[in-house]
Each structure stands twice: as C-alpha cells, then as structure tokens.
Scaffold this motif. Structure first.
Motif, short mmCIF file in Angstrom:
data_model
loop_
_atom_site.label_atom_id
_atom_site.label_comp_id
_atom_site.label_asym_id
_atom_site.label_seq_id
_atom_site.Cartn_x
_atom_site.Cartn_y
_atom_site.Cartn_z
N ALA A 1 3.97 9.97 -7.43
CA ALA A 1 5.02 10.27 -8.39
C ALA A 1 4.43 10.48 -9.79
CB ALA A 1 6.04 9.14 -8.41
N ILE A 2 3.45 9.67 -10.19
CA ILE A 2 2.85 9.80 -11.53
C ILE A 2 2.09 11.13 -11.63
CG2 ILE A 2 1.08 8.85 -13.06
CD1 ILE A 2 1.91 6.06 -12.04
N LEU A 3 1.34 11.48 -10.60
CA LEU A 3 0.57 12.71 -10.64
C LEU A 3 1.48 13.94 -10.66
CD1 LEU A 3 -2.34 11.89 -8.16
CD2 LEU A 3 -2.42 11.99 -10.66
N VAL A 4 2.52 13.94 -9.84
CA VAL A 4 3.44 15.08 -9.82
C VAL A 4 4.15 15.22 -11.15
CG1 VAL A 4 5.54 15.99 -8.78
CG2 VAL A 4 3.74 15.08 -7.33
N ALA A 5 4.61 14.08 -11.71
CA ALA A 5 5.35 14.13 -12.98
C ALA A 5 4.47 14.65 -14.11
CB ALA A 5 5.90 12.76 -13.32
N LEU B 1 7.46 1.92 -18.53
CA LEU B 1 6.52 2.93 -19.00
C LEU B 1 7.00 4.35 -18.71
CD1 LEU B 1 3.17 1.30 -17.81
CD2 LEU B 1 4.13 1.26 -20.12
N THR B 2 7.93 4.51 -17.78
CA THR B 2 8.27 5.87 -17.31
C THR B 2 9.76 6.17 -17.43
OG1 THR B 2 8.44 5.00 -15.05
CG2 THR B 2 6.33 5.96 -15.71
N GLY B 3 10.39 5.74 -18.49
CA GLY B 3 11.74 6.20 -18.77
C GLY B 3 12.88 5.29 -18.39
N GLY B 4 12.61 4.09 -17.88
CA GLY B 4 13.71 3.19 -17.53
C GLY B 4 14.62 3.79 -16.48
N LEU B 5 15.92 3.74 -16.72
CA LEU B 5 16.87 4.25 -15.74
C LEU B 5 16.97 5.77 -15.74
CD1 LEU B 5 19.89 1.78 -15.66
CD2 LEU B 5 17.77 1.79 -14.35
N THR B 6 16.30 6.43 -16.66
CA THR B 6 16.21 7.89 -16.55
C THR B 6 15.23 8.30 -15.45
OG1 THR B 6 14.46 7.99 -18.23
CG2 THR B 6 16.74 8.17 -18.99
N ASN B 7 14.47 7.34 -14.98
CA ASN B 7 13.55 7.57 -13.85
C ASN B 7 14.33 7.34 -12.56
OD1 ASN B 7 11.58 7.49 -11.85
ND2 ASN B 7 10.11 6.40 -13.14
N PRO B 8 14.47 8.37 -11.73
CA PRO B 8 15.27 8.20 -10.50
C PRO B 8 14.68 7.20 -9.52
CG PRO B 8 14.11 10.31 -10.48
CD PRO B 8 13.94 9.74 -11.85
N PHE B 9 13.38 6.89 -9.66
CA PHE B 9 12.77 5.93 -8.76
C PHE B 9 13.15 4.48 -9.09
CE2 PHE B 9 9.95 9.61 -8.40
CZ PHE B 9 9.93 9.77 -7.01
N ALA B 10 14.00 4.28 -10.08
CA ALA B 10 14.48 2.93 -10.39
C ALA B 10 15.23 2.32 -9.21
CB ALA B 10 15.37 2.97 -11.63
N TRP C 1 0.84 -1.21 0.00
CA TRP C 1 0.00 0.00 0.00
C TRP C 1 0.87 1.25 0.00
CZ3 TRP C 1 -4.41 -0.49 -1.88
CH2 TRP C 1 -5.33 -1.45 -1.50
N MET C 2 1.95 1.24 0.76
CA MET C 2 2.86 2.38 0.78
C MET C 2 3.48 2.60 -0.60
SD MET C 2 4.68 1.65 4.47
CE MET C 2 5.87 2.97 4.24
N ALA C 3 3.87 1.50 -1.25
CA ALA C 3 4.44 1.62 -2.60
C ALA C 3 3.41 2.16 -3.58
CB ALA C 3 4.96 0.26 -3.06
N ILE C 4 2.16 1.71 -3.45
CA ILE C 4 1.10 2.19 -4.35
C ILE C 4 0.89 3.69 -4.17
CG2 ILE C 4 -1.39 2.09 -4.75
CD1 ILE C 4 -1.22 -0.93 -4.13
#
Length: 463
Positions: free
Chosen positions: A37-41, A100-109, A28-31
C-alpha cells in the motif's frame, strides 16, 4: 440437568487457544499489505508520505516477528496475557501507521477491525472489551490527529466532514458488531465441542461398565467348575479325616472359602453377563434398568407398558445398547430432580415404532427455553425456590444435551413439551403437570434381530 465426568473440565476461554505461528503468519501478511500500500500510494499515485517513519512502523512489526521466531518455537501456544499483548502491539502499530498516512482519510483504516475480531474469537471477554475500547479510541483520535495525505503538488487530501463522520461511525459499529458476532460464534463452537467430548466420555464410561459386568460374569462362569471341584474334594476329605481333627478342620476351611468365593462371584455377576440372552431384553426391563439408580431418591417412579391399538400385542425385545440406557437414565434423572412427588415412565409400541415417554408432576420446562432444550451449556438465572428444590443443579443443560445426542445417535426422534399450561393455578393442574419428553424409534433401529435355532452358546470374552 448436569452430569459430571472425572477428568473433564470446561476449557478456559483464552487459555492457550492460539498458536504463536498463527499470529506471526497473520502479521507477515499485514506487513506485506502495508508495504504494498505504501509503495503504490507513493510511486503510482504520487502521494507525499513520510516514508522514513512509515518504514519505521513497518520495521517494528518485522522486528517483532523475528524476535518471536528466534526466542520461541512457532508451535508454542500463547497464554491469555501473551495473546492480548500481541494483538495490542498490532493495534498500536496500525494506529501509528494511520496517523502517518491520513487518519480516516486512509481507506485502510478499516483494518483496525482485525485485532478486535481475533480477540473476540480466542480471548476472554475482559480482554476483548479492553482491546475494543482501545480500537475505538484509536479510530476516534485518527479523526482529528493525523498527518494529512498530500498529492505531488503539495495539496492536501480533504474529504467532507459528513463522509469522515460516516466512516468513523461505520468502523465503530463494525468493531462492536463483529466483536459480538465473533465471540458468540466462537463461544458456541467451544461449548459444542466440550459437550460432545463429555458425550463421548459418557458413552465410553457406560460401555466400560457394560464390558466390566460381562468380564466379571464370565469369570464367575469359568470359575464355577473348579470351585465345584474344590468343594467336592474338600467334602470327601472331611469324611475321610474323622481320625485327624486338625486336618479335618483345614478341609472344612477350604470348603467354606470355596463357598465364599462362589457367593462373591455370584454377587459381582448380578450386573450382567456376556450372555447372548442379556445382549437384548424386553422394553420394560431396559427402561427399569435405565431408571434403577433413581428409584430410591424419594420420588415415586411408575412404569406402564402397553401396545398401541394397531400394534403388536407382544412386548418387543430390544438391544441393550449403552447409549440408549445412558440417555434414558439422564432423562429419568432430570424428571426425578424436578418432580414434586411422581414420575411416569411409559413404553408403547406398534409393529413399526417404539415410543418411550417420561413425564413428571413438576413445574415443567420454562416456556422461553423449550426451543433451546438439548443445546449444551444453556444457562438461566435461578430463583431462590429453584435452589431449594435442587441445590446441586448448575443449570447448564449438559445432561440433556448428552441424553439427546446419545438417543438421536441410536435413531430416536426426541421432542420436549409441557404436559399442561405452566401458568395455571396449582389447584387447576392435572396430576401429570410437568415436563414431557418423548423418544420415538423406528422399530428396525431398536428391536433385537431374530436368531435362528436359539441364541446358541455364550461367547468367551477375550483380552
């Protein structure tokens, strides 16, 4: 050394270690974090994201949580396979979201580390290795196969290749390092917990044996008077029934059975009594009692007791504490197991200290393990000669851990060493060439307190 306890088995790593509720809460925390993160981006920074597919990825986690909540109670503990599949699902969901969100260009990787770290803490090594390998594969795939992040004007976010490589390398190193670190810490914590449980069981068993001996001896003491009365009355009946030989024979049988009961109770009471005299004993008596089970195992056990020059001449009377007796017994067992032919148990005292030293003529402690003696479940590969010398020894160090824990609980300061250089040739070694274990107590921790007006009457055991 090793010590076995009925009903005690080492916990199987990964078996029913994690509650379902814990993983559901983490998911749930991850969700919540993924949605934020999706909304802010998309709304704040104006990045063009495939919101439908992103919603699908997050929705899969929501559905998985709801299904688990409906089908199973939250307090249910997951098996090894169930926990592995749960973490594998989380890793797959996160990998799909990264695609879906940039691979390793996504810092949340970097969050790909989470499933591997949890697995290293609670699952078996095999499951952790598989999950770690899949995580590295997912990260590696995300470096070349992903949907690029695009700004509001349609331009793609491009980062230098060296930066992408460095980010990939840092994640891979993080997976390996945190996996090893988490597993090491978790394994040591479990080992310590299991060893402490075994220590508590050892102390409880020793206390029960001491209490049982007291109960038996008290029963013998209490039954002594009625048995003496039965014997006296039966003797009078024998004298009065000369004219009735059948009844006289019955009276003789009663007297014989009374004598038999007396002998049985006497034998059962030899282990000790709940007698104030036997709650304390001279240092020599306690050490001999601790070593007694190992005196007939084919090794010579020599005892020596003497005051140190500046100490009191009279041998101290110490408390017969179960933890002290059991701890010393484990040390003597270890010495007898590894001695070639002889073991020396020495007791020394001053006005302020009591010292017990146990030495053998074996090969001594392995030099590389002296610093770790007393840690539970210390494993070392055994050579064939070691197996022949001590075929029943498992090399886990649990017995020494129990001895160290119990004796330190009584106030002892333990030290482990070798009596001589283990690399000397056999002919060059002195007689006492093996391991040396020394326990030092402050006299106030071990010496029995003085009694006023004698020890008084024995106490009745209640219950």
């Amino acid at each position: 050394m090793t010590t076995t306890f009925p009903g005690f088995q080492s916990a199987d790593i990964g078996a029913n270690m994690v509650r379902q509720r814990t993983l559901i809460l983490l998911r749930w925390m991850a969700i919540a974090g993924q949605v934020a993160a999706i909304l802010v981006a998309s709304q704040v920074y104006g990045l063009q994201l495939p919101l439908g597919l992103c919603a699908l990825a997050v929705g899969l986690s929501v559905v998985a949580n709801l299904v688990l909540i409906m089908l199973f109670p939250e307090t249910r503990r997951l098996s090894e396979a169930e926990a592995f599949l749960t973490l594998l699902f989380d890793l797959g969901q996160l990998s799909f979201l990264l695609f879906l969100t940039g691979g390793l260009t996504n810092p949340f990787a970097i969050l790909v580390l989470a499933p591997v770290t949890i697995s290293a803490s609670v699952l078996r090594l095999r499951s952790t290795v598989v999950l770690g390998a899949l995580a590295i594969l997912a990260v590696s795939t995300a470096t070349v196969w992903y949907l690029p992040l695009r700004f509001a004007d349609g331009t793609a976010l491009v980062i230098p290749g060296i930066f992408a490589f460095g980010f990939w390398l840092s994640i891979v190193i993080g997976i390996l390092f945190l996996g090893l670190y988490s597993r090491r810490v978790a394994t040591e914590m479990r080992s310590m917990s299991e060893a402490l449980l075994a220590t508590q069981m050892a102390l409880a068993r020793e206390q029960k044996l001491t209490d049982l001996a007291g109960v038996v001896a008290a029963a013998a003491h209490e039954l002594g008077t009625p048995l003496a009365t039965i014997k006296l009355v039966s003797a009078e009946l024998i004298a009065e029934l000369d004219a009735q030989p059948e009844l006289q024979e019955d009276a003789r049988l009663i007297r014989e059975q009374a004598d038999r009961c007396r002998d049985i109770l006497r034998d059962m009471g030899r282990a000790g009594k709940d007698d104030l005299h036997l709650r304390q004993a001279p240092l020599s008596a306690v050490l001999r009692e601790a070593a007694e089970p190992h005196l007939s195992r084919g090794k010579q056990v020599d005892f020596a007791f003497a005051p140190i020059q500046d100490g009191a001449e009279e041998q101290p009377s110490i408390l017969r504490r179960p933890e002290v007796i059991h701890g010393l017994r484990n040390l003597v067992q270890n010495a007898v197991d590894f001695a070639r032919s002889s073991v020396w148990v020495e007791g020394e005292w001053t006005a302020r200290r009591i010292i017990v030293r146990i030495t053998d003529d074996g090969d001594g402690f392995p030099p590389g393990l002296i610093g770790r003696i007393g840690d539970p479940f210390v494993r070392a590969r055994r050579s064939d000669p070691d197996v022949e010398k001590r075929p029943g020894y498992e090399g886990m160090g649990l017995g020494l851990f129990i001895a160290k824990t119990l004796l330190e609980r009584s106030g002892a300061d333990l030290s482990f060493a070798n009596a001589t250089d283990p690399f000397l040739a056999p002919k060059e070694r002195p007689e006492r060439s093996g391991a040396v274990v020394e326990a030092v107590w402050d006299a106030n921790d071990l010496i029995a307190p003085p009694t006023q007006g004698g020890l008084g009457e024995n106490t009745r055991i209640e219950g």
